[in-house]
Design a protein around this motif. Sequence first.
Motif, mmCIF file in Angstrom:
data_model
loop_
_atom_site.group_PDB
_atom_site.id
_atom_site.type_symbol
_atom_site.label_atom_id
_atom_site.label_comp_id
_atom_site.label_asym_id
_atom_site.label_seq_id
_atom_site.Cartn_x
_atom_site.Cartn_y
_atom_site.Cartn_z
ATOM 1 N N PRO A 66 4.116 12.452 3.452
ATOM 2 C CA PRO A 66 4.863 11.398 4.140
ATOM 3 C C PRO A 66 5.929 10.782 3.249
ATOM 4 C CG PRO A 66 2.709 10.587 3.481
ATOM 5 C CD PRO A 66 2.720 12.055 3.174
ATOM 6 N N LEU A 67 7.059 10.468 3.837
ATOM 7 C CA LEU A 67 8.121 9.813 3.088
ATOM 8 C C LEU A 67 7.754 8.350 2.847
ATOM 9 C CD1 LEU A 67 11.303 11.116 4.946
ATOM 10 C CD2 LEU A 67 10.570 11.739 2.642
ATOM 11 N N PRO A 68 8.154 7.786 1.710
ATOM 12 C CA PRO A 68 7.936 6.351 1.501
ATOM 13 C C PRO A 68 8.765 5.535 2.498
ATOM 14 C CG PRO A 68 9.298 7.290 -0.251
ATOM 15 C CD PRO A 68 8.789 8.444 0.562
ATOM 16 N N LEU A 69 8.315 4.335 2.792
ATOM 17 C CA LEU A 69 8.957 3.506 3.817
ATOM 18 C C LEU A 69 10.475 3.365 3.641
ATOM 19 C CD1 LEU A 69 6.428 0.603 4.485
ATOM 20 C CD2 LEU A 69 7.186 2.331 6.095
ATOM 21 N N PRO A 70 10.983 3.118 2.430
ATOM 22 C CA PRO A 70 12.430 2.919 2.310
ATOM 23 C C PRO A 70 13.266 4.130 2.721
ATOM 24 C CG PRO A 70 11.294 2.103 0.359
ATOM 25 C CD PRO A 70 10.288 2.871 1.153
ATOM 26 N N LEU A 71 12.659 5.320 2.730
ATOM 27 C CA LEU A 71 13.414 6.532 3.070
ATOM 28 C C LEU A 71 13.254 6.954 4.522
ATOM 29 C CD1 LEU A 71 12.787 8.733 -0.114
ATOM 30 C CD2 LEU A 71 14.739 7.267 0.418
ATOM 31 N N ASP B 115 -5.753 6.902 3.338
ATOM 32 C CA ASP B 115 -4.539 7.562 2.846
ATOM 33 C C ASP B 115 -3.398 7.390 3.842
ATOM 34 O OD1 ASP B 115 -5.842 8.455 0.580
ATOM 35 O OD2 ASP B 115 -6.367 10.406 1.463
ATOM 36 N N ASN B 116 -2.195 7.216 3.301
ATOM 37 C CA ASN B 116 -1.005 7.270 4.135
ATOM 38 C C ASN B 116 -0.679 8.743 4.374
ATOM 39 O OD1 ASN B 116 1.330 6.473 5.526
ATOM 40 N ND2 ASN B 116 2.574 6.651 3.661
ATOM 41 N N ILE B 117 -0.654 9.158 5.612
ATOM 42 C CA ILE B 117 -0.478 10.577 5.933
ATOM 43 C C ILE B 117 0.706 10.770 6.878
ATOM 44 C CG2 ILE B 117 -2.891 11.214 5.579
ATOM 45 C CD1 ILE B 117 -3.351 10.900 8.564
ATOM 46 N N ALA B 118 1.154 11.998 6.976
ATOM 47 C CA ALA B 118 2.213 12.350 7.921
ATOM 48 C C ALA B 118 1.591 12.639 9.283
ATOM 49 C CB ALA B 118 2.987 13.568 7.421
ATOM 50 N N LEU B 119 2.224 12.122 10.331
ATOM 51 C CA LEU B 119 1.695 12.269 11.684
ATOM 52 C C LEU B 119 2.785 12.772 12.619
ATOM 53 C CD1 LEU B 119 -0.277 8.894 11.884
ATOM 54 C CD2 LEU B 119 -1.260 11.183 11.604
ATOM 55 N N GLN B 120 2.398 13.713 13.458
ATOM 56 C CA GLN B 120 3.340 14.307 14.413
ATOM 57 C C GLN B 120 3.079 13.757 15.817
ATOM 58 O OE1 GLN B 120 3.096 18.643 15.262
ATOM 59 N NE2 GLN B 120 5.253 18.699 14.674
ATOM 60 N N LEU C 120 0.813 -1.214 0.000
ATOM 61 C CA LEU C 120 0.000 0.000 0.000
ATOM 62 C C LEU C 120 0.844 1.261 0.000
ATOM 63 C CD1 LEU C 120 -2.822 -1.016 2.515
ATOM 64 C CD2 LEU C 120 -3.052 -0.716 0.043
ATOM 65 N N ASP C 121 2.009 1.194 0.663
ATOM 66 C CA ASP C 121 2.877 2.371 0.751
ATOM 67 C C ASP C 121 3.275 2.878 -0.637
ATOM 68 O OD1 ASP C 121 4.393 3.998 2.871
ATOM 69 O OD2 ASP C 121 5.976 3.517 1.423
ATOM 70 N N LYS C 122 3.449 1.961 -1.565
ATOM 71 C CA LYS C 122 3.822 2.348 -2.933
ATOM 72 C C LYS C 122 2.680 3.060 -3.636
ATOM 73 C CE LYS C 122 6.892 -1.646 -3.295
ATOM 74 N NZ LYS C 122 7.112 -2.968 -3.942
ATOM 75 N N ASN C 123 1.476 2.906 -3.092
ATOM 76 C CA ASN C 123 0.296 3.548 -3.679
ATOM 77 C C ASN C 123 -0.256 4.660 -2.797
ATOM 78 O OD1 ASN C 123 -0.542 1.725 -6.156
ATOM 79 N ND2 ASN C 123 0.086 0.310 -4.553
ATOM 80 N N ASP C 124 0.543 5.094 -1.818
ATOM 81 C CA ASP C 124 0.171 6.193 -0.914
ATOM 82 C C ASP C 124 -1.070 5.872 -0.080
ATOM 83 O OD1 ASP C 124 2.287 7.825 -1.883
ATOM 84 O OD2 ASP C 124 1.060 8.374 -3.613
#
Length: 489
Positions: free
Chosen positions: A285-290, A225-230, A139-143
């Motif tokens: 959000p950054l992709p998992l590999p980064l 959605d994959n989102i950025a979280l603080q 899923l990460d590759k598809n956001d």
Amino acid sequence: MKKKYFFILGVIMIFIFISIPIIHVLKTKWNESDFKNEIPKGYTNDASQLNLTKIDTLIKVPASKQEIESQLRQILKYAKEKNLKISIAGAQHSMGGHTIYPDGILINMLPYKHMELDKKNNILTVGSGALWEDAIKYLDKNDKSIAVMQAFSSFSVGGSISVNGHGWQKNLPPISSSVVSFSLMNQDGKIINCSREENPELFGLVIGGYGLFGIILDVKLKVVDNIALQYKYIRLSADQYPYYYKKFVSENPNVNLVFGRLKISDKHFLEDATINYFEKVNEKPLPLPLQNAKNEETKRLVFRSTVNSEYGKRLRWDLETGMNTMTKNAVYSRNELLNDHVSLIENKNPNSTDLLQEYFIPEKNFNQFIKDMKPVLKTSELDLLNITIRAVNKDDDSFMNYARENVFGFVFLFNQKKTVEQEDAMKILNNKLVDIALKNNGTFYLPYRLHIDKEKMRRVYPQTEAFFQLKRKYDPSELFDNKFYQHYK
């Protein structure tokens, strides 16, 4: 001269202060073993390491849909001819023999892990043997991201549905709420589609049904959605937890993930708590590999150093709350947070095992439950490693629902020696905690050790008799069987 003396003394004291926790953690590493408890051929076990059981046959299913259906029908036919029972396994993280039947056929579903994403409708179709970490990476590759899942990503999708696991997503029901539909092979080899509209009774029975109604094949899950979280956190008195949870989490629309923790070291035992939550931020959000690499072995050793050690428990609390201060406001992707592996707390001592117990308590009885369980835990000889708190909303989907209203789940982790004495002690403790949960209108979770007798289990789950009658309706020959069913039926 005196100044020099005090300076040297101060340096020595600082060195000792810094060295003690390092030495303590390194001692934990030194005492560990790389020895693996190998499962003998012809046997199986589960995550408890207390269910070594002889089986007739272990069969790994093929990966393709066409092959799996044909092979499973052959297995069903063979089992009926030989009068054998069938149990179904994924990652086997249940702890009471839920995936095991003695001298039966064990079907390992892990190879069946295909995935396909419907981007328009935000639905992931996935083979039931896939691990959550596989789904997260896909899923990460598809956001996109999993809507509801447990804290660790090393469980299988089918296994999580079979126990109806809950997550740490803010104020949501268990995984059942994110299941759109699934296909099920029944005892006759027929493929049945189950959803809230199609075969709804079977849909509710299979979710949290512990593999007793058939073999889950393809699952359709809601994704988000994959989102950025603080990251945010607050320290507080445990008796203020419901109030602050409502203020900082429930009434905050930006919170996405959240968990709490109770302090378990002797000083202020169960009196202090933290709420750890993650808010949506306007970043990509950054992709998992980064994502930043984490020192997972250090985290694991700090956790393991709490075993049978009051100092270790205090050290972990101090380190975690200290790190909370330093990492406050750090930003993560949702997928990074969900992709923690159970190896982060792996026990490498072959003479002991880690066991979970969990109790679900209505908010109005939150403080009374802590008050009631405190003296029981203090006098127990079992080594308590952790208590995590998660809010779980009412479950309207599963038949054997443990969240019949909005509840807080108290997740206990114990370290137990592999002895008869410690197993007996755990059974006594679990029964006491279930009694306390009952007193506070709560429930207990069914995937763990089978310590509770039939009568008490039915007091907590009054729908049990109907559940087992429906089991026999859909599986009249009781082909699908396991230790859970044998214990409670």
